[in-house]
Design an enzyme around this catalytic site. Sequence first.
Site, PDB file in Angstrom:
ATOM      1  N   GLU A 106       6.635  33.033  96.430  1.00 40.06           N
ATOM      2  CA  GLU A 106       6.184  31.628  96.512  1.00 40.06           C
ATOM      3  C   GLU A 106       5.160  31.350  95.425  1.00 40.06           C
ATOM      4  O   GLU A 106       4.391  32.243  95.041  1.00 40.06           O
ATOM      5  CB  GLU A 106       5.492  31.406  97.864  1.00 40.06           C
ATOM      6  CG  GLU A 106       6.351  30.736  98.912  1.00 40.06           C
ATOM      7  CD  GLU A 106       6.372  29.216  98.786  1.00 40.06           C
ATOM      8  OE1 GLU A 106       6.373  28.703  97.644  1.00 40.06           O
ATOM      9  OE2 GLU A 106       6.407  28.550  99.828  1.00 40.06           O
ATOM     10  N   ASP A 107       5.103  30.098  94.966  1.00 40.21           N
ATOM     11  CA  ASP A 107       4.066  29.725  94.009  1.00 40.21           C
ATOM     12  C   ASP A 107       2.706  29.609  94.689  1.00 40.21           C
ATOM     13  O   ASP A 107       1.727  30.203  94.266  1.00 40.21           O
ATOM     14  CB  ASP A 107       4.430  28.410  93.284  1.00 40.21           C
ATOM     15  CG  ASP A 107       4.728  27.249  94.234  1.00 40.21           C
ATOM     16  OD1 ASP A 107       4.816  27.461  95.464  1.00 40.21           O
ATOM     17  OD2 ASP A 107       4.878  26.110  93.747  1.00 40.21           O
ATOM     18  N   VAL A 109       0.667  28.932  98.730  1.00 44.76           N
ATOM     19  CA  VAL A 109       0.658  28.671 100.177  1.00 44.76           C
ATOM     20  C   VAL A 109      -0.511  27.735 100.443  1.00 44.76           C
ATOM     21  O   VAL A 109      -1.662  28.069 100.167  1.00 44.76           O
ATOM     22  CB  VAL A 109       0.538  29.975 100.990  1.00 44.76           C
ATOM     23  CG1 VAL A 109       0.519  29.668 102.485  1.00 44.76           C
ATOM     24  CG2 VAL A 109       1.687  30.920 100.655  1.00 44.76           C
ATOM     25  N   ASP A 110      -0.163  26.550 100.957  1.00 42.14           N
ATOM     26  CA  ASP A 110      -1.150  25.486 101.152  1.00 42.14           C
ATOM     27  C   ASP A 110      -1.369  25.322 102.668  1.00 42.14           C
ATOM     28  O   ASP A 110      -2.193  26.011 103.261  1.00 42.14           O
ATOM     29  CB  ASP A 110      -0.580  24.228 100.477  1.00 42.14           C
ATOM     30  CG  ASP A 110      -1.517  23.038 100.491  1.00 42.14           C
ATOM     31  OD1 ASP A 110      -2.698  23.219 100.795  1.00 42.14           O
ATOM     32  OD2 ASP A 110      -1.063  21.916 100.197  1.00 42.14           O
ATOM     33  N   LEU A 113       3.026  25.806 106.168  1.00 41.92           N
ATOM     34  CA  LEU A 113       4.220  25.359 106.906  1.00 41.92           C
ATOM     35  C   LEU A 113       5.511  25.900 106.288  1.00 41.92           C
ATOM     36  O   LEU A 113       6.434  26.304 107.000  1.00 41.92           O
ATOM     37  CB  LEU A 113       4.269  23.828 106.985  1.00 41.92           C
ATOM     38  CG  LEU A 113       3.203  23.180 107.882  1.00 41.92           C
ATOM     39  CD1 LEU A 113       3.159  21.664 107.683  1.00 41.92           C
ATOM     40  CD2 LEU A 113       3.468  23.513 109.356  1.00 41.92           C
ATOM     41  N   LYS A 138      -4.399  28.355  99.228  1.00 39.27           N
ATOM     42  CA  LYS A 138      -5.548  27.491  99.553  1.00 39.27           C
ATOM     43  C   LYS A 138      -5.819  27.669 101.042  1.00 39.27           C
ATOM     44  O   LYS A 138      -5.291  26.920 101.867  1.00 39.27           O
ATOM     45  CB  LYS A 138      -5.191  26.027  99.303  1.00 39.27           C
ATOM     46  CG  LYS A 138      -4.977  25.634  97.863  1.00 39.27           C
ATOM     47  CD  LYS A 138      -4.807  24.117  97.789  1.00 39.27           C
ATOM     48  CE  LYS A 138      -3.874  23.702  96.699  1.00 39.27           C
ATOM     49  NZ  LYS A 138      -3.541  22.269  96.733  1.00 39.27           N
ATOM     50  N   ASP A 166       3.730  21.869  89.891  1.00 42.49           N
ATOM     51  CA  ASP A 166       3.895  20.532  89.323  1.00 42.49           C
ATOM     52  C   ASP A 166       3.061  19.479  90.040  1.00 42.49           C
ATOM     53  O   ASP A 166       2.566  19.689  91.141  1.00 42.49           O
ATOM     54  CB  ASP A 166       5.357  20.098  89.459  1.00 42.49           C
ATOM     55  CG  ASP A 166       5.710  19.745  90.910  1.00 42.49           C
ATOM     56  OD1 ASP A 166       5.438  20.579  91.795  1.00 42.49           O
ATOM     57  OD2 ASP A 166       6.215  18.628  91.159  1.00 42.49           O
TER      58      ASP A 166
HETATM   59  P1  IMP Z   1       2.794  24.400 102.259  1.00 48.82           P
HETATM   60  O1  IMP Z   1       4.073  24.298 103.033  1.00 48.82           O
HETATM   61  O2  IMP Z   1       1.843  23.290 102.595  1.00 48.82           O
HETATM   62  O3  IMP Z   1       2.138  25.762 102.329  1.00 48.82           O
HETATM   63  O4  IMP Z   1       3.110  24.078 100.763  1.00 48.82           O
HETATM   64  C1  IMP Z   1       3.849  24.805  99.958  1.00 48.82           C
HETATM   65  C2  IMP Z   1       4.339  23.981  98.793  1.00 48.82           C
HETATM   66  O5  IMP Z   1       3.535  22.811  98.512  1.00 48.82           O
HETATM   67  C3  IMP Z   1       4.261  24.826  97.554  1.00 48.82           C
HETATM   68  O6  IMP Z   1       5.390  25.636  97.421  1.00 48.82           O
HETATM   69  C4  IMP Z   1       4.131  23.775  96.470  1.00 48.82           C
HETATM   70  O7  IMP Z   1       5.409  23.332  96.071  1.00 48.82           O
HETATM   71  C5  IMP Z   1       3.415  22.619  97.122  1.00 48.82           C
HETATM   72  N1  IMP Z   1       1.963  22.611  96.756  1.00 48.82           N
HETATM   73  C6  IMP Z   1       0.916  22.751  97.570  1.00 48.82           C
HETATM   74  N2  IMP Z   1      -0.252  22.658  96.897  1.00 48.82           N
HETATM   75  C7  IMP Z   1       0.076  22.468  95.599  1.00 48.82           C
HETATM   76  C8  IMP Z   1      -0.696  22.282  94.396  1.00 48.82           C
HETATM   77  O8  IMP Z   1      -1.938  22.318  94.358  1.00 48.82           O
HETATM   78  N3  IMP Z   1       0.022  22.080  93.256  1.00 48.82           N
HETATM   79  C9  IMP Z   1       1.387  22.048  93.234  1.00 48.82           C
HETATM   80  N4  IMP Z   1       2.131  22.221  94.324  1.00 48.82           N
HETATM   81  C10 IMP Z   1       1.495  22.424  95.506  1.00 48.82           C
END
Ligand code: IMP
Length: 186
Positions: A106-107, A109-110, A113, A138, A166
């Site tokens: 993965e790029d 994890v925010d 989810l 994050k 992006d």
């Molecule tokens: P999560 O499901 O909220 O953990 O988000 C995962 C996805 O949100 C990542 O694979 C990214 O594509 C996108 N994402 C979350 N934060 C960023 C950011 O700061 N820059 C770019 N993409 C992000």
Amino acid sequence: MLEASMKLHTDIERILIDAETIQRRIDELATQVDADYADVDELLLVGILKGAFIFMADLTRRLHVPHVVDFMALSTYGPGVEASGAVRIVMDLRQSIAGRHVLIVEDIVDTGLTLDYLYHTLESRRMASLRSCALLSKADQRKVEVHINYLGFEIPDVWVVGYGLDYADRHRTLPYIGVLRAEVYR
Ligand code: IMP
């Protein structure tokens, strides 16, 4: 360095992680992965599109353990739904993963989810093992607790672009991880 001779893009506030630091950390991650999978016949790395494409390319080219690659594409929005948090598969794997050692790449994890959804979705496919590797995290943004087996960098709650990441599909090919100016998305 290449970026030192380039003018910082006007959408970028500052460089958070420079290209050299990223590459050094990926060396370390590859060493860890090689050590942990030393006894495995073959590792299947699953890159999550689009964000992980550059990280995936750099990580896999450093691995010595026998490996193959595949990709999945996920979307966090249902059709017509604004930021619902619902994750769905846009493109699935091309092969069966039963009995195989799988490493999700993965790029970032925010909220967690996406990774949580992946763990639950892939669980039923009877793999030999399932782990995850993310370049960025994050932690302050988590909505669900997810375990990341291999993590590049913990970063603050800012929107970052570059090195595959992006904003509205832009800035993916910057060689560094940069903080996007707030004016760009507000
Ligand atoms: P999560 O499901 O909220 O953990 O988000 C995962 C996805 O949100 C990542 O694979 C990214 O594509 C996108 N994402 C979350 N934060 C960023 C950011 O700061 N820059 C770019 N993409 C992000």
